[in-house]
Design a protein around this motif. Sequence first.
Motif, PDB file in Angstrom:
ATOM      1  N   ARG A  16       1.095  -1.217  -0.279  1.00  0.00           N
ATOM      2  CA  ARG A  16      -0.191   0.122  -0.219  1.00  0.00           C
ATOM      3  C   ARG A  16       0.661   0.894  -0.039  1.00  0.00           C
ATOM      4  O   ARG A  16       0.617   2.333  -1.210  1.00  0.00           O
ATOM      5  N   GLU A  17       1.978   1.155   0.642  1.00  0.00           N
ATOM      6  CA  GLU A  17       2.601   2.580   1.325  1.00  0.00           C
ATOM      7  C   GLU A  17       3.865   3.101  -0.347  1.00  0.00           C
ATOM      8  O   GLU A  17       3.728   3.900  -0.719  1.00  0.00           O
ATOM      9  N   VAL A  18       4.059   1.352  -0.983  1.00  0.00           N
ATOM     10  CA  VAL A  18       4.625   1.368  -1.861  1.00  0.00           C
ATOM     11  C   VAL A  18       3.808   2.543  -3.144  1.00  0.00           C
ATOM     12  O   VAL A  18       4.260   3.342  -4.386  1.00  0.00           O
ATOM     13  N   LEU A  19       2.782   1.855  -3.616  1.00  0.00           N
ATOM     14  CA  LEU A  19       1.236   2.699  -3.994  1.00  0.00           C
ATOM     15  C   LEU A  19       1.327   3.725  -3.936  1.00  0.00           C
ATOM     16  O   LEU A  19       0.945   4.945  -5.042  1.00  0.00           O
ATOM     17  N   GLU A  20       0.871   4.516  -3.358  1.00  0.00           N
ATOM     18  CA  GLU A  20       0.903   5.359  -2.326  1.00  0.00           C
ATOM     19  C   GLU A  20       1.870   6.554  -3.058  1.00  0.00           C
ATOM     20  O   GLU A  20       1.344   7.592  -3.743  1.00  0.00           O
ATOM     21  N   LYS A  21       3.067   5.915  -2.419  1.00  0.00           N
ATOM     22  CA  LYS A  21       3.892   6.936  -2.823  1.00  0.00           C
ATOM     23  C   LYS A  21       4.518   6.803  -4.542  1.00  0.00           C
ATOM     24  O   LYS A  21       4.623   8.313  -4.786  1.00  0.00           O
ATOM     25  N   ARG A  22       4.411   5.901  -5.172  1.00  0.00           N
ATOM     26  CA  ARG A  22       4.497   5.920  -6.725  1.00  0.00           C
ATOM     27  C   ARG A  22       3.239   7.177  -6.688  1.00  0.00           C
ATOM     28  O   ARG A  22       3.642   7.695  -8.061  1.00  0.00           O
ATOM     29  N   PHE A  23       2.860   6.937  -6.891  1.00  0.00           N
ATOM     30  CA  PHE A  23       1.095   8.593  -7.475  1.00  0.00           C
ATOM     31  C   PHE A  23       1.380   9.314  -6.501  1.00  0.00           C
ATOM     32  O   PHE A  23       1.031   9.948  -7.726  1.00  0.00           O
ATOM     33  N   ALA A  24       2.019  10.173  -5.985  1.00  0.00           N
ATOM     34  CA  ALA A  24       2.275  11.357  -5.228  1.00  0.00           C
ATOM     35  C   ALA A  24       3.912  11.291  -5.909  1.00  0.00           C
ATOM     36  O   ALA A  24       3.206  12.680  -6.328  1.00  0.00           O
ATOM     37  N   PRO A  87      14.714  -5.379  -9.421  1.00  0.00           N
ATOM     38  CA  PRO A  87      13.857  -4.758 -10.635  1.00  0.00           C
ATOM     39  C   PRO A  87      12.839  -4.028 -10.009  1.00  0.00           C
ATOM     40  O   PRO A  87      11.673  -4.834  -8.664  1.00  0.00           O
ATOM     41  N   GLN A  88      12.166  -2.432 -10.012  1.00  0.00           N
ATOM     42  CA  GLN A  88      10.536  -1.853  -9.616  1.00  0.00           C
ATOM     43  C   GLN A  88       9.768  -2.536 -10.079  1.00  0.00           C
ATOM     44  O   GLN A  88       9.884  -3.072 -11.286  1.00  0.00           O
ATOM     45  N   ARG A  89       9.214  -3.519  -8.616  1.00  0.00           N
ATOM     46  CA  ARG A  89       8.190  -4.886  -9.041  1.00  0.00           C
ATOM     47  C   ARG A  89       6.264  -3.894  -8.873  1.00  0.00           C
ATOM     48  O   ARG A  89       7.143  -2.785  -8.345  1.00  0.00           O
ATOM     49  N   PRO A  90       5.697  -4.300  -9.632  1.00  0.00           N
ATOM     50  CA  PRO A  90       4.439  -3.298  -9.662  1.00  0.00           C
ATOM     51  C   PRO A  90       3.967  -3.543  -8.068  1.00  0.00           C
ATOM     52  O   PRO A  90       4.201  -5.104  -7.394  1.00  0.00           O
ATOM     53  N   ALA A  91       3.335  -2.680  -7.912  1.00  0.00           N
ATOM     54  CA  ALA A  91       2.327  -2.743  -6.134  1.00  0.00           C
ATOM     55  C   ALA A  91       1.399  -3.194  -6.686  1.00  0.00           C
ATOM     56  O   ALA A  91       0.833  -4.153  -5.368  1.00  0.00           O
ATOM     57  N   ALA A  92       0.757  -3.322  -8.099  1.00  0.00           N
ATOM     58  CA  ALA A  92      -1.046  -4.220  -7.559  1.00  0.00           C
ATOM     59  C   ALA A  92      -0.237  -5.453  -7.958  1.00  0.00           C
ATOM     60  O   ALA A  92       0.411  -5.696  -9.300  1.00  0.00           O
ATOM     61  N   SER A  93      -0.920  -6.639  -7.463  1.00  0.00           N
ATOM     62  CA  SER A  93      -1.226  -7.123  -8.290  1.00  0.00           C
ATOM     63  C   SER A  93      -2.550  -7.779  -9.038  1.00  0.00           C
ATOM     64  O   SER A  93      -2.530  -8.838  -9.878  1.00  0.00           O
TER      65      SER A  93
END
Length: 110
Positions: A16-24, A87-93
Amino acid sequence: MSVVKINVLTVPTEQREVLEKRFASRAGSVENSDGFEWFELLRPIEGTDSYLVYTRWADEESFKAWMEGPMQAAHRQGPPPAEGEAPQRPAASGSTLWSFEVVQSAGPKG
């Protein structure tokens, strides 16, 4: 007639935190697109692990133009990871796109 696109992202709790940071960090990447009207990232409170990415567009053509241009650029992988880094992985599955036409709309009076 405006159209709404809702991307339903399945996000494990630990991501969750990874996803929110990426959107920010993507601030401004959609706001300057022709026909763009609104964006919201909705965090689940309870009962689901799905985030909702809400966007509103003047028309379907505007959304398609963004998908084929700026969105593709925003989602490309960045530079390769440094030696020893993963490598950077997607935050969403998982991801599902819902599409709607706006039939009625209202805001606060005054």
